[in-house]
Design a protein around this motif. Structure first.
Motif, PDB file in Angstrom:
ATOM      1  N   GLU A  64       4.714 -21.153  46.798  1.00  0.00           N
ATOM      2  CA  GLU A  64       5.224 -19.894  46.235  1.00  0.00           C
ATOM      3  C   GLU A  64       4.408 -18.684  46.696  1.00  0.00           C
ATOM      4  N   HIS A  68       3.798 -13.754  46.096  1.00  0.00           N
ATOM      5  CA  HIS A  68       2.591 -13.091  45.620  1.00  0.00           C
ATOM      6  C   HIS A  68       2.021 -12.150  46.673  1.00  0.00           C
ATOM      7  N   ALA A 113      -3.556 -20.703  42.944  1.00  0.00           N
ATOM      8  CA  ALA A 113      -2.744 -20.870  41.748  1.00  0.00           C
ATOM      9  C   ALA A 113      -1.918 -22.140  41.873  1.00  0.00           C
ATOM     10  N   SER A 133       8.519 -19.653  38.223  1.00  0.00           N
ATOM     11  CA  SER A 133       7.278 -18.923  38.013  1.00  0.00           C
ATOM     12  C   SER A 133       7.575 -17.475  37.642  1.00  0.00           C
ATOM     13  N   PRO A 134       6.746 -16.905  36.777  1.00  0.00           N
ATOM     14  CA  PRO A 134       6.942 -15.505  36.414  1.00  0.00           C
ATOM     15  C   PRO A 134       6.670 -14.606  37.622  1.00  0.00           C
ATOM     16  N   PRO A 135       7.260 -13.407  37.626  1.00  0.00           N
ATOM     17  CA  PRO A 135       7.056 -12.512  38.769  1.00  0.00           C
ATOM     18  C   PRO A 135       5.596 -12.115  38.910  1.00  0.00           C
ATOM     19  N   CYS A 136       5.196 -11.965  40.149  1.00  0.00           N
ATOM     20  CA  CYS A 136       3.824 -11.574  40.457  1.00  0.00           C
ATOM     21  C   CYS A 136       3.558 -10.178  39.927  1.00  0.00           C
ATOM     22  N   MET A 137       2.318  -9.972  39.464  1.00  0.00           N
ATOM     23  CA  MET A 137       1.989  -8.616  39.033  1.00  0.00           C
ATOM     24  C   MET A 137       0.911  -8.048  39.932  1.00  0.00           C
ATOM     25  N   GLY A 139      -1.854  -9.191  41.162  1.00  0.00           N
ATOM     26  CA  GLY A 139      -3.279  -9.390  40.899  1.00  0.00           C
ATOM     27  C   GLY A 139      -4.101  -9.638  42.138  1.00  0.00           C
TER      28      GLY A 139
ATOM     29  N   LYS B  59      -6.239 -12.414  33.762  1.00  0.00           N
ATOM     30  CA  LYS B  59      -6.486 -11.384  34.771  1.00  0.00           C
ATOM     31  C   LYS B  59      -5.847 -10.109  34.237  1.00  0.00           C
ATOM     32  N   PRO B  65      -1.592  -6.633  32.049  1.00  0.00           N
ATOM     33  CA  PRO B  65      -1.921  -7.858  32.769  1.00  0.00           C
ATOM     34  C   PRO B  65      -1.787  -7.643  34.264  1.00  0.00           C
ATOM     35  N   MET B  66      -2.650  -8.331  35.042  1.00  0.00           N
ATOM     36  CA  MET B  66      -2.642  -8.142  36.483  1.00  0.00           C
ATOM     37  C   MET B  66      -2.145  -9.393  37.210  1.00  0.00           C
ATOM     38  N   CYS B  67      -1.458 -10.242  36.485  1.00  0.00           N
ATOM     39  CA  CYS B  67      -1.013 -11.488  37.106  1.00  0.00           C
ATOM     40  C   CYS B  67       0.162 -11.989  36.280  1.00  0.00           C
ATOM     41  N   GLY B  68       1.179 -12.503  36.960  1.00  0.00           N
ATOM     42  CA  GLY B  68       2.370 -12.977  36.273  1.00  0.00           C
ATOM     43  C   GLY B  68       2.087 -14.082  35.276  1.00  0.00           C
ATOM     44  N   PHE B  69       1.211 -15.003  35.645  1.00  0.00           N
ATOM     45  CA  PHE B  69       0.901 -16.133  34.763  1.00  0.00           C
ATOM     46  C   PHE B  69       0.120 -15.656  33.538  1.00  0.00           C
ATOM     47  N   ALA B  72       2.471 -13.969  31.220  1.00  0.00           N
ATOM     48  CA  ALA B  72       3.268 -14.927  30.451  1.00  0.00           C
ATOM     49  C   ALA B  72       2.532 -15.330  29.175  1.00  0.00           C
ATOM     50  N   LEU B  91     -11.234 -10.457  35.894  1.00  0.00           N
ATOM     51  CA  LEU B  91     -11.376  -9.602  37.081  1.00  0.00           C
ATOM     52  C   LEU B  91     -12.548  -8.638  36.921  1.00  0.00           C
ATOM     53  N   THR B 108      -8.048 -22.871  37.139  1.00  0.00           N
ATOM     54  CA  THR B 108      -7.289 -21.630  37.286  1.00  0.00           C
ATOM     55  C   THR B 108      -7.353 -20.755  36.033  1.00  0.00           C
ATOM     56  N   ILE B 109      -6.876 -19.551  36.227  1.00  0.00           N
ATOM     57  CA  ILE B 109      -6.739 -18.556  35.154  1.00  0.00           C
ATOM     58  C   ILE B 109      -5.252 -18.280  35.047  1.00  0.00           C
TER      59      ILE B 109
END
Lengths: 155, 154
Positions: A64, A68, A113, A133-137, A139, B59, B65-69, B72, B91, B108-109
């Motif tokens: 994926e 990202h 990840a 998977s949720p959309p990338c933000m 990071g 993150k 938040p700076m990351c999709g996961f 969530a 971060l 992981t984070i």
């Protein structure tokens, strides 16, 4: 004793991991990064290790990384779906730890990840769906360590 | 000796993970201070995960938040009306970022802790939410999920 330890540590560093191989191959072949026929050593290794360790009835390994903030052709973000009878009687945490252990080397180097679905064959047959998977933000864009990781393929 | 104590004290201050070697002393002292920092860091993480009922390592922040996961995790907690929890932005601090991975033995984070116990990452929290287990687990913590009230309303 100590000399042996130092030697084996040094040798371990010199042996290329699948991550350093991935990068050196990308550099050597000058193939277009989005070429689907390009080598995918990390994906292959993940598939092989999970197959050997967990004898899955069903296995999906999805790169994926393109979702990202990392360069095209990266093998840094993965989603795996493992359906295995070995998960019977194990909590979610125990199942995920099994997967993590199997992929310890990749996770400590270039895999940044890993999204996991770990199901028993019964769970899979009653709900055969792959999560999204949720959309990338973004990071990774703000992550200084990512550049190093992608360059070196090492922690 | 005072310099070493000072640099160690700086280490143990909450949030202050970095140390400065005493000016007049050499590498040996900085190594010692670093060792103190590592064990201080380990102890500190143990305190951090136990200090609050719900602790997450993400993150970014819950507001950004700076990351999709990581997002969530934040969204799921928000859905359940959990707004009183500790969120540590990895971060901001590479020591926490690496330290928590070692501490939890989790690569992981994001990472989620309930009552000082490691729960899992985003996937596990999501599945707990979908299965209804999360409502139950929150109840054990003495937290009433907002979803229970929503059900009542409909």
């Amino acid at each position: 004793g100590l000399l042996c330890l130092m030697l084996s540590t040094a040798l371990r560093c010199l042996r290329p991991s699948s991550c350093t191989l991935a990068l050196s191959r990308q550099l050597a072949h000058h193939r277009h990064p989005m070429d689907p026929s390009g080598p995918r050593p990390v994906e292959t290794t993940i598939r092989t290790k999970l197959t050997q360790a967990l004898t899955p009835e069903h296995l999906e390994v999805i790169n994926e990384s393109h979702m990202h903030a990392v360069p095209p052709g990266s093998e840094s973000h993965f989603r795996v779906l493992v359906v295995s009878p070995q998960f019977e009687g194990l909590s979610l945490l125990q199942r995920h730890r099994l997967v993590n252990e199997t992929l310890r080397e990749e996770l400590s180097t270039c895999v940044h990840a890993l999204a996991i679905q770990a199901k028993t064959p019964q769970q899979w047959s009653s709900n055969p769906s792959l999560a999204k998977s949720p959309p990338c933000m973004g990071g990774s864009k703000h992550d200084d360590t990512m550049t190093e990781k992608l360059k070196a393929g090492r922690d | 000796m005072n310099n070493v104590l000072r640099s160690t004290a700086r280490c143990l201050q909450s949030g202050a993970w970095h140390y400065r070697t005493a000016q007049n002393n050499g590498e040996l002292l900085s190594v010692w201070a670093r060792l103190m920092c590592s064990s201080a860091a380990q102890t500190n993480l143990e305190e951090m995960v136990k200090k609050d009922k719900v602790v997450v390592f993400i993150k970014g922040t819950p507001a950004q938040p700076m990351c999709g996961f990581s997002n969530a995790v934040v969204q799921i907690l928000r859905m359940h009306g959990v707004d009183n929890y500790a969120a540590y932005n990895v971060l901001d601090d590479q020591d926490i970022r690496q330290g928590i991975k070692t501490f939890s033995n989790w690569p992981t984070i994001p990472q989620v802790y309930f009552n000082g116990e490691f729960v899992g990452g985003c996937d596990i929290l999501l599945q707990m939410h979908q299965s209804g287990d999360l409502v139950e687990e929150l109840q054990k913590l003495g937290i009433r999920s907002a979803l229970l009230d929503q059900e009542k309303q409909s």
